[in-house]
Design an enzyme around this catalytic site. Sequence first.
Site, PDB file in Angstrom:
ATOM      1  N   LYS A   1       0.749  -1.227  -0.041  1.00  0.00           N
ATOM      2  CA  LYS A   1       0.173   0.008   0.101  1.00  0.00           C
ATOM      3  C   LYS A   1       0.756   1.192   0.168  1.00  0.00           C
ATOM      4  CE  LYS A   1      -4.110  -2.173   0.916  1.00  0.00           C
ATOM      5  NZ  LYS A   1      -3.693  -3.766   1.204  1.00  0.00           N
TER       6      LYS A   1
HETATM    7  C1  LIG Z   1      -4.455  -4.939   0.553  1.00  0.00           C
HETATM    8  C2  LIG Z   1      -3.836  -6.122   0.522  1.00  0.00           C
HETATM    9  C3  LIG Z   1      -3.951  -7.133  -0.422  1.00  0.00           C
HETATM   10  C4  LIG Z   1      -5.104  -7.237  -1.300  1.00  0.00           C
HETATM   11  O1  LIG Z   1      -4.836  -6.084  -2.054  1.00  0.00           O
HETATM   12  P1  LIG Z   1      -6.359  -5.485  -2.974  1.00  0.00           P
HETATM   13  O2  LIG Z   1      -5.724  -4.329  -3.770  1.00  0.00           O
HETATM   14  O3  LIG Z   1      -7.314  -5.164  -1.980  1.00  0.00           O
HETATM   15  O4  LIG Z   1      -6.648  -6.984  -3.731  1.00  0.00           O
HETATM   16  C5  LIG Z   1      -3.105  -8.144  -0.365  1.00  0.00           C
HETATM   17  N1  LIG Z   1      -2.122  -8.546   0.484  1.00  0.00           N
HETATM   18  C6  LIG Z   1      -1.591  -7.406   1.547  1.00  0.00           C
HETATM   19  C7  LIG Z   1      -0.640  -7.701   2.337  1.00  0.00           C
HETATM   20  C8  LIG Z   1      -2.454  -6.410   1.456  1.00  0.00           C
HETATM   21  O5  LIG Z   1      -2.252  -5.229   2.316  1.00  0.00           O
END
Ligand SMILES: *Cc1c(COP(=O)(O)O)cnc(C)c1O
Length: 497
Positions: free
Chosen positions: A113
Site C-alpha cells: 500500500k
Molecule cells: C491490501 C492487501 C492485499 C489485497 O490487495 P487488494 O488491492 O485489496 O486486492 C493483499 N495483500 C496485502 C498484504 C494487502 O495489504
Amino acid sequence: MIYHSTRNKALTVSSAEAIAQGIAADGGLFVPGSIPELTAADFNSLKGLPYAERAARLFKLYLTDFTDEELRECTKAAYESGSFETPNVQEITTLADGSMLLELWHGPTCAFKDMALQILPHFLTRAIRKTGIDKEVVILTATSGDTGKAALAGFKDVPGTKIMVFYPEDGVSSMQKRQMQTQEGKNVRVCAVKGNFDDCQNGVKAIFTDPAMQEALAANGMQFSSANSINWGRLVPQIIYYVSAYVTLLENGTLKDGDRFNITVPTGNFGNILAAWYAKQMGVPIQHLVCASNINKVLTDFIDTGIYDRKRDFHATVSPSMDILISSNLERLLYHMTGEDDAQIREWFGALKSEGKYQIPLELTHRIQAEFSGSFWDDAATKAMIGKVFSENGYLSDTHTAVGICAARDYQAKAADKYPMLIASTANPYKFGAAVLEAIGGDTNADEYEILDRLAAKSGMKIPAALAELKTKAVRFKDVVAQDEMPAFVKSALGIQ
Ligand SMILES: *Cc1c(COP(=O)(O)O)cnc(C)c1O
C-alpha cells in the site's frame, strides 16, 4: 484525459477532480475515458532510469492536468526521500522454481500500500489547489489492516488534510493494530469497528454518499476524499509498478521485447490485480492473470461462474488483508469489459447492494476467464507454503504472498502455457509474524515483539525498524464503535454538528 463515473458515463471529471473527490457523487468509481498504449520503443526508453523518473513519465499519461514539474516533485518526494529502504523502491527475487516475486513492501509501513499511499497525499494536495476547492480534505479510510497504516503514514501532518481510519476490531493482526493505534500526528484519528472489513467499507461509503453529511462538511469548509483503492489516485501508482517491473525484466535480460509472462496477485478488493490488468491494456505483454484468494473466495467463485454472491459466511484468516467479500474494483473491470455500459453497471451494483448478488452473462464470463483464473487456499495450505518456500529457498514470505505462491504453482501445474510467472509479494513477513513463525516451526507463545526476535533468529532476515520501534510508542487510539455509530463518530471527531 477525461474520467467517467462507472454508473453514469455523462458524469465526467479531470484527473485532479477524480483524485480530490475519491468516489463519484452517484456512488460510481472514476475510470479513464481511454487507456494509453505504449510501444516497445516506449518501454525501452524507460530502461536505466530511476524509479521516480520512470514513474513521473508514466503518470503523465493518466494525470494530464498535472505539469511534468509537478509530477517530478511528487515522485521524488514519494520515492526518493528515504522512506523506501531500497533505492530501487521495488525488488524482484527469483525462487528456485523460477517464479519471480515482485516485492512491493520496502516502504515505511511494510506493505504494498505504501507504493501508492506515499504519493497520494502529494497528488491530492496539488489536485485540491488545481480544482480551486479551498477546503480542508477529510480522508475517510476503511482498512483490512494495511491501507490504514499506510494512509496514516502518508497523510500524517500534511497541511490542509485530516485523516480518519476505521478497522475491524478483531480483523487485523496484532502488529497491524499496534501500527495504527500508536500513529503519531496532529491530523489523525483511528477507530475500531465492531464488525468485519465489509462493515467498515460499507460504513465509509455510506458516509461519503450521504448528502446531509456532505452538507455538514461543506458548511464547515471541509470535503471528503478517499485513500482506498476506490480512489483513482491509488490505482495509477499500482499500474505503474507493473509497467516498471516489466522494464526491469527487459533490462536484466529475463525477458526480450514482447516476451509474454503471467502475473499472480493475492487479492481482496480487486485493486492490485486490476492495476495489472490496466498495465496489460497499456501493452505490457501479460498473458494471464491469476487471482489468488483465501477462503473468502467470492472472487474465485465469480471467475468460475459469473455469479457474484456476497451472501456467505465471512472468515477471519491468517491473511486478514484479503478478508473481504465486496471487491469494489471489480466494478471498474466490468465497466471496461462491457464496452462502458453504465446502465448495466448501475443495475448489477444496485442488485449487489439490495440483494447481495448479481450475475453477468455467460459470454462476458468467458471473456473474463480468457484473461483471469482464480483459486483459493486455506490457512493450512498458506502456512505449508511458507514452510516449503523457506526450506527450499531460505526465503520468508508473508501470509498473503504465500496465498499467491499457492495459486501460481497450481496454475503452472495445470495450465498449458509455460510463460514466466511474476507473483506480487504484498507484505513484509514480519507484519504477520505469528503466523509466519508458526509456519516455519517456531514457538509462537510470546508477545508480538518477542515473535519478531524469534523470527529473526530463525531466518536471519532483518527486522524492519518501523515495526521494532513500535514497542516504545504509546497507544493513542482506543475507540470502538458499531457501524451505525460511524457517522456520529466522524462528526464528533471533526467537531461539527
Ligand atoms: C491490501 C492487501 C492485499 C489485497 O490487495 P487488494 O488491492 O485489496 O486486492 C493483499 N495483500 C496485502 C498484504 C494487502 O495489504
